[in-house]
Design an enzyme around this catalytic site. Structure first.
Site, PDB file in Angstrom:
ATOM      1  NE  ARG A 102      25.787 -37.378  -1.236  1.00  0.00           N
ATOM      2  CZ  ARG A 102      24.881 -37.211  -0.268  1.00  0.00           C
ATOM      3  NH1 ARG A 102      24.350 -38.268   0.325  1.00  0.00           N
ATOM      4  NH2 ARG A 102      24.501 -36.011   0.099  1.00  0.00           N
ATOM      5  CG  HIS A 129      26.856 -31.844   2.060  1.00  0.00           C
ATOM      6  ND1 HIS A 129      26.438 -31.839   0.742  1.00  0.00           N
ATOM      7  CD2 HIS A 129      25.859 -32.447   2.761  1.00  0.00           C
ATOM      8  CE1 HIS A 129      25.249 -32.420   0.667  1.00  0.00           C
ATOM      9  NE2 HIS A 129      24.870 -32.785   1.863  1.00  0.00           N
ATOM     10  CD  GLN A 132      21.964 -29.963   4.165  1.00  0.00           C
ATOM     11  OE1 GLN A 132      21.787 -31.025   3.583  1.00  0.00           O
ATOM     12  NE2 GLN A 132      20.970 -29.243   4.660  1.00  0.00           N
ATOM     13  CG  ASP A 217      26.532 -34.294   9.940  1.00  0.00           C
ATOM     14  OD1 ASP A 217      25.564 -35.066   9.786  1.00  0.00           O
ATOM     15  OD2 ASP A 217      27.481 -34.213   9.118  1.00  0.00           O
ATOM     16  CB  CYS A 257      22.870 -31.908   6.747  1.00  0.00           C
ATOM     17  SG  CYS A 257      23.896 -33.253   7.371  1.00  0.00           S
ATOM     18  NE  ARG A 285      20.729 -30.271  -0.205  1.00  0.00           N
ATOM     19  CZ  ARG A 285      21.288 -31.485  -0.124  1.00  0.00           C
ATOM     20  NH1 ARG A 285      21.191 -32.182   0.980  1.00  0.00           N
ATOM     21  NH2 ARG A 285      21.997 -31.971  -1.141  1.00  0.00           N
TER      22      ARG A 285
HETATM   23  N1  NVA Z   1      28.542 -35.878   7.428  1.00  0.00           N
HETATM   24  C1  NVA Z   1      27.519 -36.695   6.837  1.00  0.00           C
HETATM   25  C2  NVA Z   1      26.548 -35.876   6.056  1.00  0.00           C
HETATM   26  C3  NVA Z   1      25.422 -36.649   5.411  1.00  0.00           C
HETATM   27  C4  NVA Z   1      24.523 -35.805   4.583  1.00  0.00           C
HETATM   28  C5  NVA Z   1      28.179 -37.749   5.954  1.00  0.00           C
HETATM   29  O1  NVA Z   1      29.123 -37.404   5.232  1.00  0.00           O
HETATM   30  O2  NVA Z   1      27.762 -38.910   5.987  1.00  0.00           O
HETATM   31  N1   CP Z   2      21.607 -33.997   3.820  1.00  0.00           N
HETATM   32  C1   CP Z   2      21.837 -34.847   2.821  1.00  0.00           C
HETATM   33  O1   CP Z   2      22.687 -34.626   1.972  1.00  0.00           O
HETATM   34  O2   CP Z   2      21.017 -35.944   2.810  1.00  0.00           O
HETATM   35  P1   CP Z   2      21.160 -37.220   1.896  1.00  0.00           P
HETATM   36  O3   CP Z   2      22.389 -37.968   2.333  1.00  0.00           O
HETATM   37  O4   CP Z   2      19.892 -38.003   2.145  1.00  0.00           O
HETATM   38  O5   CP Z   2      21.273 -36.800   0.456  1.00  0.00           O
END
Ligand code: NVA
Ligand code: CP
Length: 300
Positions: A102, A129, A132, A217, A257, A285
Site C-alpha cells: 500500500r 484499489h 476492494q 468514497d 469502501c 475483503r
Molecule cells: N480513496 C481512499 C480509499 C481508502 C480505502 C483513499 O485512498 O484514502
Molecule cells: N477499504 C480499505 O481499504 O480500508 P482500510 O484503509 O482500513 O484498509
C-alpha cells in the site's frame, strides 16, 4: 508468475472464478472448516499509508490459511530511509512468498513487481484499489446475483476507487455512471483505455436515476488531507443521502469502501439504512483476498 496490480491483470473469466471461490471459502470458514493451502508461506505487507481493513483481512487470511505475515512500515524498515525499490524488491521477495504493498505512486508497485521474484498485490495506490473491488463484486453477487448488464453509479471523487470501478465495469460487464464535481473527474487515460460504457456527469441526480448500485468514497483520500476544507466546498452537492437513493432503483444497494465520514460523502441515514451493505463488503475483503492469495500461489 502473476501479479495483481490492477483488475486488468486478470481476465473476466479468472475474476469471476475468483469471486465464486471467495464465496466458497467464506462458507467453509463459517462452518469452521480448517483449510491451510498456504502452510509455511509468508506474506510481506508493506504499508506506507494507514489501514484497518486491508491489514486485518490480509493478516487473518494468512493465519487462517496456515501461513504467516510480516508487517513492514517505512518507519522501521530501510524503505523509509531511501533504499531503492528495486533493491528492496529483490531482497524481500527472496524471503517471502507473496508481497502486498500500500503506497502513494502507482509506479512504485509496478517497479517493485518488475524486480520481485514472487507475486505482488496492490493493496491501494493513489491510482487504484483493486482488492476492494473483489470484495465489492462478491458482495453484489451475494446480494443481488450477477452485476452483468446492471448500472452502477459512482458519486464523488474521481479517485483510486473510481478508477478501479472503471476497470471493474469492463471486466464484470456493467455500465458505469460517474458523478463528480468539475475538476475532480477520473483520469481520462483510464477512461480512454476501457471497453466499458462509462458516462460522466457533473450532478448526482442525473447519474443515479435507475441505478442498481450507488458507490461513494471519502472526499479527501490519504495524502490529500490538506485539501479537506477546499474539497468540502467543492463536494457539498455530492452527498449520497435519502433523496439520492430515492432516485435509484428500488432494490439499489449502497457501498462504500470505508472508512466513511457521516454527514460528508454519505448521510448517516443511508450508511446506517436498509440499502447499505458496507459491513458485508468489509468482511468480504477477507474472503476475496483469500481467493486471490490462493490464485496467485497456484500460478507462481
Ligand atoms: N480513496 C481512499 C480509499 C481508502 C480505502 C483513499 O485512498 O484514502
Ligand atoms: N477499504 C480499505 O481499504 O480500508 P482500510 O484503509 O482500513 O484498509
Amino acid at each position: 508468475m502473476r501479479h495483481f496490480l490492477t483488475l486488468k491483470d486478470l481476465s473476466s473469466a479468472e475474476l469471476e472464478q475468483l469471486i465464486q471461490r471467495a464465496i466458497t471459502l467464506k462458507k467453509m470458514h463459517k462452518k469452521g472448516e480448517i483449510y491451510e493451502p498456504l502452510n509455511n508461506k509468508v506474506l510481506g505487507m508493506i504499508f506506507e499509508k494507514s489501514s484497518t481493513r486491508t491489514r486485518v483481512s490480509f493478516e487473518s487470511a494468512m493465519i487462517q490459511f496456515g501461513g504467516g505475515s510480516i508487517f513492514l512500515s517505512p518507519n522501521d524498515t530501510q524503505l523509509g530511509r531511501g533504499e531503492p525499490i528495486e533493491d528492496s524488491a529483490r531482497v524481500i521477495s527472496s524471503m517471502v512468498d507473496v508481497v502486498m504493498i500500500r503506497t502513494f505512486e502507482h509506479d512504485k508497485v509496478e517497479q517493485f513487481a518488475r524486480y520481485s521474484s514472487v507475486p505482488v498485490i496492490n493493496a491501494l495506490t493513489d491510482d487504484y484499489h483493486p482488492c476492494q473491488l473483489l470484495a465489492d463484486m462478491q458482495t453484489y453477487l451475494e446480494q443481488r446475483g450477477s452485476i452483468k448488464g446492471k448500472t452502477v453509479t459512482w458519486v464523488g471523487d474521481g479517485n483510486n476507487m473510481c478508477h478501479s470501478y472503471i476497470n471493474a465495469a469492463e471486466r464484470f460487464g456493467f455500465d458505469l455512471n460517474i458523478a463528480t464535481p468539475e475538476g475532480y473527474s477520473p483520469n481520462q487515460e483510464i477512461i480512454d483505455n476501457t471497453q466499458a460504457k462509462i458516462d460522466l456527469f457533473n450532478n448526482v441526480s442525473d447519474a443515479v436515476t435507475q441505478s442498481d448500485l450507488i458507490v461513494t468514497d471519502v472526499w479527501a483520500s490519504m495524502g490529500q488531507e490538506e485539501e479537506q476544507k477546499k474539497r468540502e466546498v467543492a463536494f457539498a452537492d455530492f452527498q449520497v443521502n435519502d433523496d439520492v437513493m430515492a432516485l435509484a432503483n428500488d432494490d439499489a444497494l449502497f457501498m462504500h469502501c470505508l472508512p466513511a465520514h457521516r454527514g460528508e460523502e454519505v448521510s448517516a441515514s443511508v450508511i446506517d439504512g436498509k440499502q447499505c451493505v458496507v459491513w458485508d463488503e468489509a468482511e468480504n475483503r477477507l474472503h476475496a483476498q483469500k481467493a486471490l492469495l490462493e490464485f496467485l500461489n497456484a500460478n507462481s
